[in-house]
Design a protein around this motif. Sequence first.
Motif, short mmCIF file in Angstrom:
data_model
loop_
_atom_site.label_atom_id
_atom_site.label_comp_id
_atom_site.label_asym_id
_atom_site.label_seq_id
_atom_site.Cartn_x
_atom_site.Cartn_y
_atom_site.Cartn_z
N THR A 110 -0.52 -2.13 -10.50
CA THR A 110 -1.42 -1.34 -9.66
C THR A 110 -0.82 0.04 -9.38
O THR A 110 -1.56 1.03 -9.29
CB THR A 110 -1.72 -2.07 -8.34
N TRP A 154 -9.68 4.18 -4.72
CA TRP A 154 -10.32 2.91 -4.40
C TRP A 154 -10.02 1.88 -5.49
O TRP A 154 -10.30 2.11 -6.66
CB TRP A 154 -11.83 3.09 -4.27
N LEU A 155 -9.47 0.74 -5.08
CA LEU A 155 -9.16 -0.34 -6.01
C LEU A 155 -10.38 -1.23 -6.21
O LEU A 155 -11.14 -1.50 -5.27
CB LEU A 155 -8.01 -1.20 -5.47
N ASN A 156 -10.55 -1.68 -7.44
CA ASN A 156 -11.63 -2.61 -7.76
C ASN A 156 -11.36 -3.94 -7.05
O ASN A 156 -10.33 -4.57 -7.27
CB ASN A 156 -11.69 -2.83 -9.27
N PRO A 157 -12.28 -4.41 -6.20
CA PRO A 157 -12.03 -5.64 -5.44
C PRO A 157 -12.03 -6.89 -6.30
O PRO A 157 -11.60 -7.96 -5.84
CB PRO A 157 -13.17 -5.66 -4.43
N TRP A 214 -18.04 -0.56 -4.11
CA TRP A 214 -17.52 -0.35 -5.46
C TRP A 214 -18.65 -0.04 -6.44
O TRP A 214 -18.52 0.86 -7.27
CB TRP A 214 -16.74 -1.58 -5.92
N GLU A 261 -7.48 -8.45 -10.11
CA GLU A 261 -6.19 -8.76 -9.53
C GLU A 261 -5.07 -8.26 -10.43
O GLU A 261 -5.07 -8.53 -11.63
CB GLU A 261 -6.05 -10.27 -9.31
N THR A 314 0.83 -1.21 0.00
CA THR A 314 0.00 0.00 0.00
C THR A 314 0.85 1.25 0.00
O THR A 314 0.54 2.24 -0.69
CB THR A 314 -0.96 -0.01 1.20
N ARG A 335 -6.96 2.19 -0.96
CA ARG A 335 -7.62 1.10 -0.29
C ARG A 335 -8.41 0.27 -1.31
O ARG A 335 -8.81 0.79 -2.37
CB ARG A 335 -8.59 1.61 0.80
N THR A 336 -8.69 -0.97 -0.98
CA THR A 336 -9.54 -1.82 -1.81
C THR A 336 -10.99 -1.64 -1.35
O THR A 336 -11.30 -1.76 -0.17
CB THR A 336 -9.15 -3.29 -1.69
N THR A 344 -10.39 -0.13 -12.98
CA THR A 344 -9.42 -0.58 -11.97
C THR A 344 -9.41 0.26 -10.70
O THR A 344 -9.27 -0.28 -9.61
CB THR A 344 -8.01 -0.58 -12.56
#
Length: 217
Positions: free
Chosen positions: A143, A131-134, A183, A137, A21, A176-177, A208
């Motif tokens: 990322t 915010w990351l897409n949960p 989302w 991957e 992170t 953060r995710t 993403t």
Amino acid sequence: MPQYVLPLVVRLERATPPGRTDALETSARAVLTLLADPRVTELDGEWAEQVGAWEDARIRKVVRRARGGEWRRAGELPGITVRGREAEVRVFPPIPLDGWPKELAKLQVSGTDLEETAEVGEPGPGLPVLWLNPEVEMSAGKTMAQTGHAAQLAWWRLDGAQRKEWAESGFALAVRTAAPEAWEELVRSGLPVVQDAGFTEIAPGSCTVIAEHPALR
């Protein structure tokens, strides 16, 4: 027109790799630091023409890793090093896609998988959050490029006063995710969203990262 790419290099020493992170946040801050630099913002700035040509097309970013002598040699090229709690990321002015300096061209793209080195808590109140897409991957390097994109999209939406305030905070932000249900709400919010071109790792058009800056709510 030549295609440009923004190079970012993360310092990845074997014995002391940064937390994931922290690296993602530092990468985003590095992109913002370059965009706010007088060498970019001034009309006759040293990097203004390169950045303008890059921003007129895809804002493609490539993250590579370096250690030891590789890191020192990369640091001798024109650029800006941004430090997080543990991470160090150097961002360079955009270059033609086929014009990588030899010091950077030989650096590896793969092998940037990182683990967390500290507990990642809730972001502070009023802090911009990427915010990351949960459900997507990606490697840490991929990322890092995506959080850089998200920070840049937010920067474009801000006015001069809002940009100045963010810069004066040292470009404070959190990565953060998102929770799956959160989302879906973020996607509908109208906030800046990164849709990847699909050059590496994930399918074209994948969403993403979403940039939630308080000024954009």
